[in-house]
Design a protein around this motif. Structure first.
Motif, short mmCIF file in Angstrom:
data_model
loop_
_atom_site.label_atom_id
_atom_site.label_comp_id
_atom_site.label_asym_id
_atom_site.label_seq_id
_atom_site.Cartn_x
_atom_site.Cartn_y
_atom_site.Cartn_z
N UNK A 54 0.82 -1.21 0.00
CA UNK A 54 0.00 0.00 0.00
C UNK A 54 0.86 1.26 0.00
N UNK A 55 2.00 1.22 0.67
CA UNK A 55 2.88 2.40 0.69
C UNK A 55 3.48 2.69 -0.67
N UNK A 56 3.61 1.68 -1.54
CA UNK A 56 4.14 1.88 -2.88
C UNK A 56 3.15 2.60 -3.80
N UNK A 57 1.89 2.58 -3.46
CA UNK A 57 0.87 3.19 -4.31
C UNK A 57 0.79 4.70 -4.06
N UNK A 58 0.84 5.47 -5.13
CA UNK A 58 0.73 6.93 -5.01
C UNK A 58 -0.57 7.34 -4.32
N UNK A 59 -1.63 6.57 -4.55
CA UNK A 59 -2.95 6.91 -4.01
C UNK A 59 -2.99 6.91 -2.49
N UNK A 60 -2.16 6.12 -1.84
CA UNK A 60 -2.25 5.99 -0.39
C UNK A 60 -1.14 6.70 0.38
N UNK A 61 -0.13 7.22 -0.31
CA UNK A 61 1.00 7.85 0.39
C UNK A 61 0.56 8.98 1.31
N UNK A 62 -0.32 9.87 0.82
CA UNK A 62 -0.74 10.99 1.66
C UNK A 62 -1.52 10.52 2.88
N UNK A 63 -2.21 9.38 2.75
CA UNK A 63 -2.96 8.86 3.89
C UNK A 63 -2.02 8.32 4.96
N UNK A 64 -0.96 7.61 4.56
CA UNK A 64 0.01 7.14 5.54
C UNK A 64 0.66 8.32 6.26
N UNK A 65 0.87 9.43 5.55
CA UNK A 65 1.52 10.60 6.14
C UNK A 65 0.62 11.38 7.09
N UNK A 68 -11.41 2.43 -3.17
CA UNK A 68 -10.58 2.64 -4.34
C UNK A 68 -9.77 1.36 -4.57
N UNK A 69 -9.90 0.79 -5.75
CA UNK A 69 -9.15 -0.42 -6.11
C UNK A 69 -7.86 0.02 -6.77
N UNK A 70 -6.73 -0.33 -6.15
CA UNK A 70 -5.42 0.05 -6.66
C UNK A 70 -4.87 -1.09 -7.49
N UNK A 71 -4.34 -0.77 -8.66
CA UNK A 71 -3.73 -1.77 -9.53
C UNK A 71 -2.23 -1.51 -9.53
N UNK A 72 -1.51 -2.15 -8.61
CA UNK A 72 -0.07 -1.95 -8.46
C UNK A 72 0.65 -2.44 -9.71
N UNK A 73 1.56 -1.62 -10.23
CA UNK A 73 2.38 -2.02 -11.36
C UNK A 73 1.74 -1.83 -12.71
N UNK A 74 0.52 -1.30 -12.75
CA UNK A 74 -0.15 -1.09 -14.04
C UNK A 74 -0.62 0.36 -14.12
N UNK A 75 0.27 1.27 -13.82
CA UNK A 75 0.01 2.70 -13.90
C UNK A 75 -1.07 3.16 -12.94
N UNK A 76 -1.32 2.35 -11.89
CA UNK A 76 -2.24 2.70 -10.81
C UNK A 76 -3.59 3.18 -11.29
N UNK A 77 -4.19 2.48 -12.21
CA UNK A 77 -5.57 2.79 -12.61
C UNK A 77 -6.48 2.34 -11.48
N UNK A 78 -7.60 3.00 -11.34
CA UNK A 78 -8.47 2.65 -10.22
C UNK A 78 -9.91 2.60 -10.65
N UNK A 94 -6.61 7.24 -9.01
CA UNK A 94 -7.57 7.42 -7.93
C UNK A 94 -7.42 8.79 -7.29
N UNK A 95 -8.55 9.42 -7.04
CA UNK A 95 -8.60 10.69 -6.32
C UNK A 95 -9.41 10.42 -5.06
N UNK A 96 -8.81 9.74 -4.11
CA UNK A 96 -9.53 9.31 -2.92
C UNK A 96 -9.61 10.44 -1.90
N UNK A 97 -10.68 10.39 -1.14
CA UNK A 97 -10.90 11.34 -0.06
C UNK A 97 -11.58 10.60 1.08
N UNK A 98 -11.50 11.16 2.27
CA UNK A 98 -12.20 10.58 3.40
C UNK A 98 -13.69 10.78 3.22
N UNK A 99 -14.44 9.73 3.50
CA UNK A 99 -15.89 9.81 3.54
C UNK A 99 -16.29 9.33 4.92
#
Length: 188
Positions: A37-48, A130-140, A154-159
């Motif tokens: 999950x940390x490798x995915x651009x979509x989740x980095x800001x959430x870990x931070x 958000x479904x992350x596709x690791x290694x395939x340009x992170x399409x969601x 993915x443009x994820x936000x808290x809901x």
């Protein structure tokens, strides 16, 4: 959840195990799932920035008409392990097959964390992940839990204070079913 539904869910998860490739069934370590999950651009800001998160290295899902999913996870607050959680899901509708995936739920603040760790929490059927596709340009795309997805990345936000991401591990499942996920929590 009644005893009968838990038995049905357990039986269907065993069916999912039969349908899945052996490598997808292997229990991943929490460190490996977190790293994925940390490798995915979509989740980095959430870990931070997240107050905490629940991590499920492997969730098995399967169904023939009636479906079920099950996974065990760990909950973290400000980076510290605080307890164990389990995920169960029962769904009704057109579905066939089995799959395995990893899931992470980020908590925006203490209120969301406390709601999840109250002992019994459930996502509604209208929630999404958000479904992350690791290694395939992170399409969601979207699948059943609690965030949203954009057109390409993915443009994820808290809901409601939570954001949910999944990464497919293996299997194939076709479904058109409404279902919510239920969670239990046991403090360590």
């Amino acid at each position: 959840m009644t005893h009968f539904i838990k038995k049905v869910a357990t039986s269907l998860c065993l069916l999912a195990g039969i349908l899945l490739a052996p490598q997808a069934l292997a229990e991943d370590s929490y460190a490996q799932a977190k790293s994925t999950f940390q490798q995915a651009n979509e989740t980095q800001k959430f870990f931070n920035n997240a107050y905490g998160y629940a991590l499920f290295p492997t969730v098995g899902k399967g169904g023939i008409g009636i479906g079920a999913a099950y996974g065990k996870g760990q909950v973290y607050r400000t980076g510290t392990y605080t307890g164990d959680t389990s995920l169960t899901q029962v769904s009704f509708g057109f579905q066939l097959g089995g799959q395995a995936y990893s899931e992470i739920i980020f908590f925006k603040d203490e209120k969301a964390y406390n709601e999840f760790t109250s002992g019994s929490f459930e996502f509604g059927a209208q929630a999404s992940a958000v479904a992350i596709n690791i290694g395939a340009n992170a399409q969601a795309g979207t699948t059943g839990n609690s965030a949203g997805a954009g057109k390409s990345a993915a443009k994820a936000a808290y809901i409601n204070g939570m954001a949910v991401f999944t990464v497919a591990k293996g299997g194939l499942m076709f479904e058109a079913a409404l279902a919510g996920q239920s969670f239990t929590f046991e403090e360590k």
